[in-house]
Design a protein around this motif. Structure first.
Motif, PDB file in Angstrom:
ATOM      1  N   ALA A 567       0.827  -1.248   0.058  1.00  0.00           N
ATOM      2  CA  ALA A 567      -0.069   0.047  -0.093  1.00  0.00           C
ATOM      3  C   ALA A 567       0.772   1.251  -0.038  1.00  0.00           C
ATOM      4  O   ALA A 567       1.932   1.234   0.520  1.00  0.00           O
ATOM      5  CB  ALA A 567      -0.955   0.057   1.101  1.00  0.00           C
ATOM      6  N   TYR A 568       0.301   2.149  -0.544  1.00  0.00           N
ATOM      7  CA  TYR A 568       1.022   3.652  -0.688  1.00  0.00           C
ATOM      8  C   TYR A 568       0.188   4.599  -0.159  1.00  0.00           C
ATOM      9  O   TYR A 568      -0.904   5.117  -0.922  1.00  0.00           O
ATOM     10  CB  TYR A 568       1.427   3.894  -1.912  1.00  0.00           C
ATOM     11  N   THR A 569       0.322   5.292   0.885  1.00  0.00           N
ATOM     12  CA  THR A 569      -0.405   6.538   1.323  1.00  0.00           C
ATOM     13  C   THR A 569       0.367   7.577   0.477  1.00  0.00           C
ATOM     14  O   THR A 569       1.480   7.852   0.721  1.00  0.00           O
ATOM     15  CB  THR A 569      -0.668   6.760   2.998  1.00  0.00           C
ATOM     16  N   VAL A 570      -0.335   8.533   0.372  1.00  0.00           N
ATOM     17  CA  VAL A 570       0.169   9.817  -0.164  1.00  0.00           C
ATOM     18  C   VAL A 570      -0.621  11.072   0.218  1.00  0.00           C
ATOM     19  O   VAL A 570      -1.668  10.958   0.647  1.00  0.00           O
ATOM     20  CB  VAL A 570      -0.163   9.865  -1.908  1.00  0.00           C
ATOM     21  N   GLY A 571       0.095  12.064   0.019  1.00  0.00           N
ATOM     22  CA  GLY A 571      -0.588  13.339   0.670  1.00  0.00           C
ATOM     23  C   GLY A 571      -0.459  13.326   2.141  1.00  0.00           C
ATOM     24  O   GLY A 571      -1.504  13.934   2.650  1.00  0.00           O
ATOM     25  N   ASN A 572       0.556  12.754   2.788  1.00  0.00           N
ATOM     26  CA  ASN A 572       0.677  12.331   4.080  1.00  0.00           C
ATOM     27  C   ASN A 572       0.735  13.967   4.759  1.00  0.00           C
ATOM     28  O   ASN A 572       1.448  14.799   4.396  1.00  0.00           O
ATOM     29  CB  ASN A 572       1.506  11.453   4.539  1.00  0.00           C
ATOM     30  N   SER A 573       0.039  13.993   5.872  1.00  0.00           N
ATOM     31  CA  SER A 573       0.075  15.275   6.908  1.00  0.00           C
ATOM     32  C   SER A 573      -0.071  14.915   8.080  1.00  0.00           C
ATOM     33  O   SER A 573      -0.708  13.963   8.650  1.00  0.00           O
ATOM     34  CB  SER A 573      -0.590  16.287   6.220  1.00  0.00           C
ATOM     35  N   GLY A 574       0.181  16.130   8.966  1.00  0.00           N
ATOM     36  CA  GLY A 574      -0.162  16.001  10.388  1.00  0.00           C
ATOM     37  C   GLY A 574       0.715  15.087  11.419  1.00  0.00           C
ATOM     38  O   GLY A 574       0.402  15.412  12.632  1.00  0.00           O
ATOM     39  N   GLY A 575       1.567  14.253  11.080  1.00  0.00           N
ATOM     40  CA  GLY A 575       2.509  13.517  11.839  1.00  0.00           C
ATOM     41  C   GLY A 575       2.895  12.115  11.383  1.00  0.00           C
ATOM     42  O   GLY A 575       2.322  11.794  10.449  1.00  0.00           O
ATOM     43  N   GLY A 576       3.287  11.583  12.038  1.00  0.00           N
ATOM     44  CA  GLY A 576       3.999   9.873  11.661  1.00  0.00           C
ATOM     45  C   GLY A 576       5.048  10.204  10.419  1.00  0.00           C
ATOM     46  O   GLY A 576       5.662  11.453  10.392  1.00  0.00           O
ATOM     47  N   CYS A 618      -0.219   2.073  -8.965  1.00  0.00           N
ATOM     48  CA  CYS A 618       1.115   1.211  -8.570  1.00  0.00           C
ATOM     49  C   CYS A 618       0.667  -0.269  -9.140  1.00  0.00           C
ATOM     50  O   CYS A 618      -0.439  -0.711  -8.843  1.00  0.00           O
ATOM     51  CB  CYS A 618       1.602   1.099  -7.168  1.00  0.00           C
ATOM     52  N   VAL A 619       1.556  -0.854  -9.973  1.00  0.00           N
ATOM     53  CA  VAL A 619       1.446  -2.055 -10.586  1.00  0.00           C
ATOM     54  C   VAL A 619       2.420  -2.956 -10.584  1.00  0.00           C
ATOM     55  O   VAL A 619       3.711  -2.266 -10.697  1.00  0.00           O
ATOM     56  CB  VAL A 619       0.654  -1.963 -12.040  1.00  0.00           C
ATOM     57  N   VAL A 620       2.293  -4.211 -10.796  1.00  0.00           N
ATOM     58  CA  VAL A 620       3.394  -5.094 -11.229  1.00  0.00           C
ATOM     59  C   VAL A 620       3.362  -4.954 -12.731  1.00  0.00           C
ATOM     60  O   VAL A 620       2.249  -5.395 -13.509  1.00  0.00           O
ATOM     61  CB  VAL A 620       3.071  -6.451 -10.584  1.00  0.00           C
ATOM     62  N   TYR A 621       4.505  -4.572 -13.295  1.00  0.00           N
ATOM     63  CA  TYR A 621       4.546  -3.910 -14.737  1.00  0.00           C
ATOM     64  C   TYR A 621       4.659  -5.181 -15.830  1.00  0.00           C
ATOM     65  O   TYR A 621       5.481  -5.891 -15.694  1.00  0.00           O
ATOM     66  CB  TYR A 621       5.497  -2.929 -15.058  1.00  0.00           C
ATOM     67  N   ARG A 622       3.584  -5.330 -16.644  1.00  0.00           N
ATOM     68  CA  ARG A 622       3.487  -6.293 -17.675  1.00  0.00           C
ATOM     69  C   ARG A 622       3.305  -5.603 -19.200  1.00  0.00           C
ATOM     70  O   ARG A 622       2.624  -6.206 -19.823  1.00  0.00           O
ATOM     71  CB  ARG A 622       2.679  -7.356 -17.513  1.00  0.00           C
ATOM     72  N   GLY A 623       3.707  -4.463 -19.220  1.00  0.00           N
ATOM     73  CA  GLY A 623       3.211  -3.357 -20.453  1.00  0.00           C
ATOM     74  C   GLY A 623       4.227  -3.754 -21.655  1.00  0.00           C
ATOM     75  O   GLY A 623       5.137  -4.677 -21.247  1.00  0.00           O
ATOM     76  N   PRO A 624       4.139  -3.112 -22.348  1.00  0.00           N
ATOM     77  CA  PRO A 624       5.155  -3.322 -23.638  1.00  0.00           C
ATOM     78  C   PRO A 624       6.529  -2.807 -23.583  1.00  0.00           C
ATOM     79  O   PRO A 624       7.271  -3.150 -24.261  1.00  0.00           O
ATOM     80  CB  PRO A 624       4.339  -2.120 -24.558  1.00  0.00           C
ATOM     81  N   ASP A 625       7.063  -2.211 -22.568  1.00  0.00           N
ATOM     82  CA  ASP A 625       8.295  -1.805 -22.321  1.00  0.00           C
ATOM     83  C   ASP A 625       9.083  -2.906 -21.763  1.00  0.00           C
ATOM     84  O   ASP A 625       8.872  -3.468 -20.559  1.00  0.00           O
ATOM     85  CB  ASP A 625       8.538  -0.710 -21.287  1.00  0.00           C
ATOM     86  N   GLN A 626       9.869  -3.608 -22.499  1.00  0.00           N
ATOM     87  CA  GLN A 626      10.946  -4.946 -22.045  1.00  0.00           C
ATOM     88  C   GLN A 626      11.603  -4.623 -21.023  1.00  0.00           C
ATOM     89  O   GLN A 626      12.112  -5.674 -20.213  1.00  0.00           O
ATOM     90  CB  GLN A 626      11.343  -5.420 -23.203  1.00  0.00           C
ATOM     91  N   ASP A 627      12.162  -3.312 -20.692  1.00  0.00           N
ATOM     92  CA  ASP A 627      13.158  -3.185 -19.973  1.00  0.00           C
ATOM     93  C   ASP A 627      12.626  -3.163 -18.404  1.00  0.00           C
ATOM     94  O   ASP A 627      13.501  -3.319 -17.442  1.00  0.00           O
ATOM     95  CB  ASP A 627      13.760  -1.792 -20.029  1.00  0.00           C
ATOM     96  N   TYR A 628      11.332  -3.235 -18.054  1.00  0.00           N
ATOM     97  CA  TYR A 628      10.834  -2.938 -16.797  1.00  0.00           C
ATOM     98  C   TYR A 628       9.668  -4.006 -16.616  1.00  0.00           C
ATOM     99  O   TYR A 628       8.947  -4.231 -15.782  1.00  0.00           O
ATOM    100  CB  TYR A 628      10.049  -1.791 -16.608  1.00  0.00           C
ATOM    101  N   GLN A 629       9.779  -5.543 -17.477  1.00  0.00           N
ATOM    102  CA  GLN A 629       9.134  -6.387 -16.984  1.00  0.00           C
ATOM    103  C   GLN A 629       9.029  -7.018 -15.465  1.00  0.00           C
ATOM    104  O   GLN A 629      10.344  -7.321 -14.987  1.00  0.00           O
ATOM    105  CB  GLN A 629       9.335  -7.523 -18.044  1.00  0.00           C
ATOM    106  N   ASP A 630       7.953  -7.084 -15.026  1.00  0.00           N
ATOM    107  CA  ASP A 630       7.826  -7.562 -13.581  1.00  0.00           C
ATOM    108  C   ASP A 630       8.225  -7.015 -12.788  1.00  0.00           C
ATOM    109  O   ASP A 630       8.455  -7.243 -11.430  1.00  0.00           O
ATOM    110  CB  ASP A 630       8.057  -9.248 -13.725  1.00  0.00           C
ATOM    111  N   ARG A 631       8.514  -5.614 -12.824  1.00  0.00           N
ATOM    112  CA  ARG A 631       9.090  -4.652 -11.893  1.00  0.00           C
ATOM    113  C   ARG A 631       7.946  -3.967 -11.393  1.00  0.00           C
ATOM    114  O   ARG A 631       6.692  -4.061 -12.005  1.00  0.00           O
ATOM    115  CB  ARG A 631       9.853  -3.556 -12.425  1.00  0.00           C
TER     116      ARG A 631
END
Length: 806
Positions: A567-576, A618-631
């Motif tokens: 998970a990715y929380t974004v726009g975090n504020s207020g503490g932590g 955010c995904v496990v990448y399986r698109g057309p760019d072969q340089d980043y397969q399964d990244r």
């Protein structure tokens, strides 16, 4: 219109969500007026339809009826609001201009011989009071300087009008004088009221009154307890000079003397609602005609009072009668107190009580009052959770006032359930549509919402064992759970309360709900086992979270890669660990044991603050760019750029590219096509700041992750602001605020075509702005689509499947 200044205000409101809902309610009754046999009630905000002055008259049966609705020019389409001030005198009506256009002082209407109202010109300021903020680009400095511009305050008498305008960091508040040209609809600015002490400070212009050649200007924060400036006009009628300054004795600090003012011949009345010793007081002054000096002639108070009653917040005077508003009294239900006097110089005496039934705590009746010889009105702008109401009165046969009759702006929506409502002849129930049927609608009150609550994000869950479908709906006060297995008969199961939030985000992973709150203090990320919904008996019930992840306090959005389990929380504020507002990464592969995994903050992007990510996919990448397969790749909407980041190594994320585009205002959110070749992006501010006339969606070819290319844009059929969009198959499902759900065919990915829509806001116009559809969730296998509409409720919909003809 100065749309750049307005956009800055918008961005500031996003920043200020910690203390209040981002989207103001209508506040019907914020200002009122009465004259003849009409009462006028202002709805300054655009929560449910355009900003409007409602003109009420009485039918033959004596019942109050809406005779006219007066609106800003083009307000239905532009989303312009009014400020919280109106003034009525001699068949002239002035309404203070709203914030979007800093040169818009007020609108004027004139009542004709038949009783109808016609436009009588717009009072344009010769110089913008906050013109120094109207910059050519959005930046943090602009955001911070224009938080919430003060509203215009207006007064009018015959053909002379006063408009108080807000100041800026280097511009004091001021009161402009306008003169109406004889025989035309034009108003000319003729000067300015300036205090002798030189500093238009202390909220100078917070209240105004004008009568003939005399004017009062309240400055309730001037000095210790406030003051009022008296101005007189010379015989030629062009020059105004301060002749006195009224300063009370013995009120104490923060009394707010000058919060409300009224003139009645040689008398002046001034409200001091902050006087803690008395719960507020109204002080009467009289002028000695021989010397021109003013002296106190008495103090008015309610029969009983206590601190916080705010007696003196509003004043209205007519024919030897005075009404005083005390909106803080009786648990803030509010009250209106009448006074009468004998002769022009007699002392004011309390009159009999007004009968107003049906008040609730927090309504704040008496925040505004309007008084005429035969009719009167008092506003309760915070009633019904901020929708607002107004109490209308008329004389009875004995010369007293009959019981109040409540007026409201209407527009409330009732539950729709029990049968599918087809979209026929462009509508389903009250809702405009095309090729989308209405299966059910639940207003916020049917989702456990209390008055004033709104909806934000929502998500869906299908129980893998039972196949039942559920809507998971973000309310201001938590998350609501609705069984929509039979989509025409939704069942509200209950809610999981959470700290109040103006915006929250919800996602699902491994049969667990994760959700956050923005500006919600030490909220954390809450985790709830959705399988508990199988065993609900006697709904609705109140749930507790299974786990609270405390690595963050508040977050604007939540992103989950359901394949990798992060998970990715974004726009975090207020503490932590805020991660600078960027990606706060959490390992949720064990949903009941979320663990901090890393940060990514992009120092090259961000608008509200540097490094802030607004949303991402955010995904496990399986698109057309072969340089980043399964990244593991995140496509982050970073306010000023689309940022693509390799987050496979959570301890050392690798930025791949940052892309911008012409006409950028605020990179908000987007989603990949299922083959991960294209990314559709919405910009939340481009409609508001005038960089596009219609809803714009940007189309990116991301087949090379190191070099995304903008290959096109889609312009919608309205000017509404786009918010969230998702892709399922060859369809994009957009939630476009006041235009509702929009469905686009993307069989040709670079040339989308709108094929269906359902407008969740059944009001006039679809202007740019921040009310309406927040999220449309299209991923149920049944084909049901659920939509959260911020002030309306939960919509359960079924788009038709229409194929494009080649």
């Amino acid at each position: 219109m100065n749309r750049i200044a307005r956009a800055s205000s918008v961005a500031a409101l996003l920043l200020l969500s910690a203390s209040q809902s981002l989207w103001p309610q209508d506040q019907f009754g914020r200002a009122v007026a009465a004259e003849g046999r009409q009462v006028l009630v202002l709805k300054p905000n655009v929560g449910r339809g355009p900003a409007t002055v409602y003109v009420y008259g009485q039918g033959e049966d004596g019942a109050w009826q809406v005779a006219e609705r007066l609106r800003p020019r083009g307000g239905e389409q532009t989303g312009e609001g009014f400020s919280g001030s109106i003034a009525l005198a001699d068949d002239l009506l002035l309404v203070g201009g709203g914030d979007p256009d800093v040169r818009w002082g007020a609108d004027a209407w004139e009542r004709g011989v038949t009783g109808g109202w016609t436009e009588a010109g717009r009072l344009a300021l010769s110089s913008a009071p906050v013109g120094e903020h109207a910059q050519a680009a959005l930046d943090l400095g602009t955001v911070m300087r224009i938080l919430q511009p003060a509203p215009r305050v207006v007064a009018v008498d015959h053909d002379v009008a006063l408009v108080a305008v807000p100041g800026g960091p280097s511009t004091p508040r001021g009161v402009r004088v306008f003169q109406r040209e004889s025989g035309s609809n034009g108003w000319l600015e003729r000067g300015e009221l300036e205090p002798i002490d030189g500093g238009a400070s202390g909220q100078f212009g917070a209240s105004l009154a004008i009568e003939g050649a005399r004017a009062l200007v309240g400055a309730p924060r001037s000095g210790t307890s406030g003051s009022v400036y008296v101005f007189e006009r010379d015989d030629g009628g062009s020059t105004w000079t301060q002749t006195a300054r009224l300063v009370p004795e013995g009120l104490g600090a923060g009394a707010g003397f000058g919060s409300a003012v009224a003139l009645d011949g040689g008398s002046a009345l001034v409200g001091a609602p902050g006087s803690q010793a008395t719960g507020g007081v109204v002080i009467a002054f009289a002028m000695d005609p021989s010397t021109g000096s003013w002296s106190e002639r008495g103090r008015l108070s309610p029969p009983t009072s206590q601190p916080g009653d705010a007696f003196g917040s509003a004043l209205a005077i007519a024919g030897g009668e005075l009404w005083v508003g005390g909106p803080g009294s009786n648990e803030r239900r509010g009250a209106v107190y009448p006074f009468t006097r004998e002769g022009s110089n007699g002392a004011w005496q309390r009159a009999g009580p007004l009968r107003v039934r049906g008040l609730e705590p927090g309504d704040r009746l008496g925040a505004s009052v309007g008084l005429g010889p035969q009719v009167a009105v008092a506003g309760a702008p915070l009633a019904d959770g901020g929708i607002g109401r107004a109490a209308a009165f008329k004389r009875d046969d004995s010369g007293g006032w009959a019981d109040a009759v409540w007026l409201d702006p209407g527009g409330r929506l009732e539950t729709v359930a029990g049968a599918e409502v087809p979209c026929e002849a462009g509508a389903a129930e009250r809702f405009a549509c095309r090729d989308v049927n209405l299966l059910a609608f639940l207003p916020i009150s049917e989702l456990g919402g209390t008055p004033g609550e709104g909806l934000s994000d929502l998500w869906g869950w299908t129980d893998p064992e039972t196949g039942r479908e559920y809507a998971l709906v973000g309310r201001s006060g938590g998350a609501a759970f609705v069984d929509i297995t039979d989509p025409t008969m939704p069942v509200y199961l209950g809610a999981l309360p959470a700290p109040r939030s103006g915006a929250r985000d919800l996602k699902v992973y491994e049969d667990h709900l994760f959700f956050t709150g923005d500006g919600a203090g030490d909220h954390g990320m809450l985790v709830f086992d959705l399988t508990r919904l199988r065993d609900v008996r006697d709904p609705p019930v109140t749930f507790e979270p299974d786990v609270r992840y405390d690595g963050i306090h508040s977050a604007h959005n939540l992103v989950i890669d359901t394949e990798s389990g992060f998970a990715y929380t974004v726009g975090n504020s207020g503490g932590g660990e805020t991660c600078g507002g960027g990606l706060h990464i959490v390992d949720i592969r064990d949903p009941l044991d979320p663990t901090f995994a890393g940060c990514y903050m992009d120092s090259e992007t961000g608008l509200i603050w540097q490094g802030r990510t607004h949303d991402a996919q955010c995904v496990v990448y399986r698109g057309p760019d072969q340089d980043y397969q399964d990244r593991e790749i995140c496509f982050a909407s970073n306010e000023t750029a689309l940022r693509i980041v390799d987050v496979t190594d959570k301890g050392d994320p690798l930025p791949l590219a940052a892309a911008s585009y012409p006409g950028l205002a605020y990179v908000h959110q987007g989603w990949l096509t299922e083959d991960q070749r294209y990314f559709y992006l919405d910009d939340e501010l481009d409609e508001l700041v005038g960089r596009t006339e219609r809803t714009r969606m940007l189309i990116w070819d991301v087949s090379d992750l190191d070099d995304p290319v903008l290959v096109g844009e889609h312009l919608g059929s309205t000017g509404a602001t786009d918010h969230n969009l998702y892709v399922k198959g060859d369809r994009v499902y957009q939630a476009n605020y006041q235009a509702g759900l929009r469905v686009l065919d993307i069989s040709d990915p670079e040339n989308p075509v709108e094929v269906a829509f359902f407008d969740t806001t059944p009001y006039e116009g679809d202007p740019a702005g921040f009310n309406g559809a927040w999220t449309a969730f299209p991923f149920f296998e049944s084909g049901t689509v659920i939509v959260s509409s911020m002030k309306e409720g939960l919509f359960v919909l079924r788009p038709h499947r229409q194929e494009l003809v080649p």
